[in-house]
Motif scaffolding. Structure first.
Motif, PDB file in Angstrom:
ATOM      1  N   ASP A  58       1.158  -1.177   0.005  1.00 29.75           N
ATOM      2  CA  ASP A  58      -0.100  -0.180  -0.080  1.00 29.75           C
ATOM      3  C   ASP A  58       1.246   1.666   0.184  1.00 29.75           C
ATOM      4  O   ASP A  58       0.642   2.317  -0.689  1.00 29.75           O
ATOM      5  CB  ASP A  58      -1.000  -0.035   1.228  1.00 29.75           C
ATOM      6  CG  ASP A  58      -1.946  -0.957   1.197  1.00 29.75           C
ATOM      7  OD1 ASP A  58      -2.577  -1.025   0.103  1.00 29.75           O
ATOM      8  OD2 ASP A  58      -2.889  -1.093   2.553  1.00 29.75           O
TER       9      ASP A  58
ATOM     10  N   ILE B 262       2.427   2.007  -3.401  1.00 30.53           N
ATOM     11  CA  ILE B 262       1.539   2.450  -4.116  1.00 30.53           C
ATOM     12  C   ILE B 262       1.152   3.546  -3.863  1.00 30.53           C
ATOM     13  O   ILE B 262       1.289   4.394  -5.200  1.00 30.53           O
ATOM     14  CB  ILE B 262       0.112   1.093  -4.283  1.00 30.53           C
ATOM     15  CG1 ILE B 262       1.075  -0.024  -4.637  1.00 30.53           C
ATOM     16  CG2 ILE B 262      -0.219   2.201  -5.145  1.00 30.53           C
ATOM     17  CD1 ILE B 262       0.172  -0.736  -4.903  1.00 30.53           C
ATOM     18  N   ASP B 263       1.051   3.629  -2.817  1.00 28.35           N
ATOM     19  CA  ASP B 263       0.319   5.794  -2.361  1.00 28.35           C
ATOM     20  C   ASP B 263       1.860   6.248  -3.524  1.00 28.35           C
ATOM     21  O   ASP B 263       1.748   7.468  -3.363  1.00 28.35           O
ATOM     22  CB  ASP B 263       0.207   5.641  -0.970  1.00 28.35           C
ATOM     23  CG  ASP B 263      -0.798   5.373  -0.967  1.00 28.35           C
ATOM     24  OD1 ASP B 263      -1.961   4.319  -1.758  1.00 28.35           O
ATOM     25  OD2 ASP B 263      -1.586   4.791   0.580  1.00 28.35           O
TER      26      ASP B 263
ATOM     27  N   GLU C 256       2.232   6.474  -6.641  1.00 26.38           N
ATOM     28  CA  GLU C 256       1.418   7.026  -7.863  1.00 26.38           C
ATOM     29  C   GLU C 256       1.934   8.345  -8.157  1.00 26.38           C
ATOM     30  O   GLU C 256       1.080   8.742  -9.553  1.00 26.38           O
ATOM     31  CB  GLU C 256      -0.111   7.140  -6.655  1.00 26.38           C
ATOM     32  CG  GLU C 256      -1.380   7.959  -7.290  1.00 26.38           C
ATOM     33  CD  GLU C 256      -2.679   7.287  -6.667  1.00 26.38           C
ATOM     34  OE1 GLU C 256      -3.035   6.693  -4.929  1.00 26.38           O
ATOM     35  OE2 GLU C 256      -3.277   6.909  -7.425  1.00 26.38           O
ATOM     36  N   PRO C 257       1.909   9.416  -7.265  1.00 25.31           N
ATOM     37  CA  PRO C 257       2.146  11.223  -7.704  1.00 25.31           C
ATOM     38  C   PRO C 257       2.860  11.069  -9.205  1.00 25.31           C
ATOM     39  O   PRO C 257       2.550  11.529 -10.434  1.00 25.31           O
ATOM     40  CB  PRO C 257       2.588  11.491  -7.051  1.00 25.31           C
ATOM     41  CG  PRO C 257       2.558  11.110  -6.059  1.00 25.31           C
ATOM     42  CD  PRO C 257       2.309   9.655  -5.960  1.00 25.31           C
TER      43      PRO C 257
ATOM     44  N   ALA D 127       2.597   8.540 -11.558  1.00 23.18           N
ATOM     45  CA  ALA D 127       2.326   8.190 -12.319  1.00 23.18           C
ATOM     46  C   ALA D 127       1.125   9.196 -13.561  1.00 23.18           C
ATOM     47  O   ALA D 127       1.442   9.195 -14.509  1.00 23.18           O
ATOM     48  CB  ALA D 127       1.518   7.142 -12.524  1.00 23.18           C
TER      49      ALA D 127
ATOM     50  N   THR E 171       2.383   2.877 -15.194  1.00 24.08           N
ATOM     51  CA  THR E 171       0.642   2.845 -14.567  1.00 24.08           C
ATOM     52  C   THR E 171       1.132   0.764 -14.131  1.00 24.08           C
ATOM     53  O   THR E 171       1.610   0.044 -14.407  1.00 24.08           O
ATOM     54  CB  THR E 171       0.164   1.747 -16.292  1.00 24.08           C
ATOM     55  OG1 THR E 171       0.298   3.261 -17.478  1.00 24.08           O
ATOM     56  CG2 THR E 171      -1.423   1.325 -15.944  1.00 24.08           C
ATOM     57  N   LEU E 172       0.585   0.978 -12.836  1.00 22.98           N
ATOM     58  CA  LEU E 172       0.095   0.544 -12.031  1.00 22.98           C
ATOM     59  C   LEU E 172      -0.341  -0.898 -12.395  1.00 22.98           C
ATOM     60  O   LEU E 172      -1.827  -0.486 -13.189  1.00 22.98           O
ATOM     61  CB  LEU E 172      -0.380   0.902 -10.967  1.00 22.98           C
ATOM     62  CG  LEU E 172      -0.743  -0.335  -9.614  1.00 22.98           C
ATOM     63  CD1 LEU E 172       0.169  -0.786  -9.081  1.00 22.98           C
ATOM     64  CD2 LEU E 172      -1.699   0.445  -8.792  1.00 22.98           C
TER      65      LEU E 172
ATOM     66  N   ARG F 109      -5.280  -2.795  -6.732  1.00 26.20           N
ATOM     67  CA  ARG F 109      -5.267  -2.129  -5.703  1.00 26.20           C
ATOM     68  C   ARG F 109      -6.022  -3.009  -4.191  1.00 26.20           C
ATOM     69  O   ARG F 109      -5.805  -2.452  -2.743  1.00 26.20           O
ATOM     70  CB  ARG F 109      -5.713  -0.830  -5.553  1.00 26.20           C
ATOM     71  CG  ARG F 109      -4.972   0.346  -6.169  1.00 26.20           C
ATOM     72  CD  ARG F 109      -5.860   1.256  -6.666  1.00 26.20           C
ATOM     73  NE  ARG F 109      -5.066   2.453  -7.506  1.00 26.20           N
ATOM     74  CZ  ARG F 109      -4.129   2.783  -6.653  1.00 26.20           C
ATOM     75  NH1 ARG F 109      -3.742   3.210  -4.914  1.00 26.20           N
ATOM     76  NH2 ARG F 109      -3.590   3.766  -7.485  1.00 26.20           N
TER      77      ARG F 109
ATOM     78  N   TYR G 155       4.367  -2.188 -11.794  1.00 28.82           N
ATOM     79  CA  TYR G 155       4.296  -1.322 -12.947  1.00 28.82           C
ATOM     80  C   TYR G 155       3.995  -1.529 -14.537  1.00 28.82           C
ATOM     81  O   TYR G 155       5.192  -1.842 -14.401  1.00 28.82           O
ATOM     82  CB  TYR G 155       5.025  -0.305 -12.771  1.00 28.82           C
ATOM     83  CG  TYR G 155       4.551   0.071 -11.025  1.00 28.82           C
ATOM     84  CD1 TYR G 155       3.117   1.965 -11.391  1.00 28.82           C
ATOM     85  CD2 TYR G 155       4.821   0.019 -10.233  1.00 28.82           C
ATOM     86  CE1 TYR G 155       2.663   1.645  -9.276  1.00 28.82           C
ATOM     87  CE2 TYR G 155       4.812   0.393  -9.172  1.00 28.82           C
ATOM     88  CZ  TYR G 155       3.444   1.064  -9.311  1.00 28.82           C
ATOM     89  OH  TYR G 155       3.350   1.402  -7.598  1.00 28.82           O
TER      90      TYR G 155
END
Ligand SMILES: Cc1ncc(COP(=O)(O)O)c(C=O)c1O
Ligand SMILES: Nc1ccccc1C(=O)C[C@H](N)C(=O)O
Length: 407
Positions: A319, A322-323, A326-327, A329, A335-336, A340, A351
């Motif tokens: 988590d 990923i968080d 994220e910015p 992307a 691309t994830l 989730r 990714y």
């Protein structure tokens, strides 16, 4: 690698991590964030001492006597596969006598797929699998079919379509629970139930599951399974793999590689194969004592580990990653591809990136060791036994630095 100020909320997560002390049980090289425990787990510190004892004492001094020394206490080399099987069994929700340890995952896939076909209902001739399954699973199924004169059909469909293909002609369903590329986790329990309701025998590849989160094969009523010893079990390069055969299949399932070490009494030197009780019958040849000893020792790291805590930490690590990523992307073609949804995620984050191969090469150069997987996947594996949220921060900042430098 640059030193970084780690945000307080991540330090707080590490401060209350119930598994934090486990990190010290591993050798982790300096200057590196190692995110490849889903390919080769890190070295548990206790393993080299064990290997020294096995080589110098057991092999060097006791020599051949070690095969039987300590047999009364179950400490002999002959029983080593069974001792390791018992430790693996706890991690996958199996009884000790349902697990056999030895050979590679590929060879064990051959054994259990052959066993599954042997107990499948008459007239069924399809092996159903995920089109994106790990290559060795596909190849082993192809080889087994060739051996059977091409009488079977290997039906490869996208994982999302598996349910729709659980037909009356399917003998065995061969699936990997966690996809090695995307990290997508399948609902082993639900799929097993759906398949069995259609009379299909299930074979699960737990390569990216065992030791990463609790697996409950007995609870799911699974038929057969395999998994790797060198990934999340940390047994070392080329560590022996395991297989699972549910007790109810022991009598009927054929033992395709019926070697003497799976015989009920190897030193009877009988002319015919009489299987040993339980899954031990699937141990084909002489136990690989050195590598089994390493795996045996590595598994002791899990002895006091609460597997639910392991899963909770794994999800917290993924988590967090990923968080943090994220910015990026929004700024880069990243691309994830990992779900989730916790229920659908293993212990890795992946990714897509059009230059994934080059990006991963730069990351490895910068000390962030993950994997590139064809055609365009960046893969980051998280091992809850030895990673901290601070590592995750370091890795995410490394990804940012590499992407910025390439832009
Ligand atoms: C899903 C899966 N199955 C099997 C294997 C490997 O099998 P083997 O240990 O026989 O090379 C891997 C990784 O190597 C894997 O990711
Ligand atoms: N056994 C290996 C030997 C050499 C290099 C990689 C592997 C892996 O395990 C790859 C892994 N199965 C993967 O999911 O990609």
């Amino acid at each position: 690698m640059t030193t970084l100020t780690i945000p307080d909320h991540l330090l707080a997560l590490d401060a209350r991590d119930p598994l934090a002390s486990k990190r010290a049980e591993f050798h982790l090289p300096r200057g590196v964030v190692y995110l490849d425990g889903n390919s080769l787990g890190a070295l548990p510190r206790r393993v080299p001492q064990r290997l020294a004892r096995v080589t110098q004492g057991e092999w060097g001094e006791a020599l051949i006597r070690s095969w039987t020394a300590g047999a009364d206490a179950g400490q002999d080399w002959m029983a080593l596969p069974d001792r390791v099987a018992a430790k693996v069994a706890r991690l996958i929700g199996a009884a000790a006598h349902e697990v056999a340890v030895g050979d590679s995952t590929s060879v064990n896939t051959f054994k259990v797929l052959a066993a599954a076909l042997g107990v499948a209902g008459p007239g069924r001739r399809v092996i159903l699998t995920d089109a994106d399954n790990f290559p060795t699973d596909l190849y082993v199924a192809q080889g087994l079919n060739a051996l059977l004169g091409g009488t079977l059909e290997l039906r490869r469909v996208p994982a999302d379509d598996i349910e729709a293909h659980l037909g009356e002609d399917v003998a065995a369903l061969l699936l990997t629970q966690v996809d090695y590329r995307t990290g997508r986790k399948l609902d082993l329990e639900a799929i097993t139930a759906l398949a069995q309701a259609k009379g299909i025998v299930t074979v699960w590849d737990l390569a990216h599951s065992a030791g990463a989160f609790p697996v409950d094969l007995s609870g799911a009523g699974a038929d057969f399974a395999v998994g790797c010893g060198y990934k999340f079990l940390n047994g070392g390069p080329g560590a022996p793999a395991f297989l699972f055969a549910a007790e109810r299949h022991h009598d009927a399932a054929p033992v395709a590689i019926s070697g003497w070490m799976g015989h009920a009494d190897p030193f009877e030197m009988a002319r015919d194969f009489t299987p040993a009780p339980g899954a031990r019958r699937f141990v084909a040849g002489t136990p690989m004592v050195l590598s089994l000893s390493a795996l045996d020792e590595a598994l002791d790291v899990f002895a006091d580990v609460d597997l639910n805590a392991l899963r909770a930490k794994s999800l917290s690590l993924t988590d967090t990653f990923i968080d943090l990523v994220e910015p990026l992307a929004a700024r880069f073609p990243l691309t994830l591809v990992t779900p989730r949804d916790h229920a659908r995620r293993g212990s890795q984050v992946s990714y897509r990136h059009p230059q994934a191969r080059e990006v991963m090469a730069d990351l490895i150069q910068a000390g962030i060791i993950g994997d590139y997987r064809t055609p365009d996947i960046l893969r980051f594996g998280f091992t809850p036994l030895y990673h901290s949220h601070a590592d995750v921060w370091q890795a995410a900042r490394g990804v940012q630095a590499v992407l910025e430098a390439r832009a």
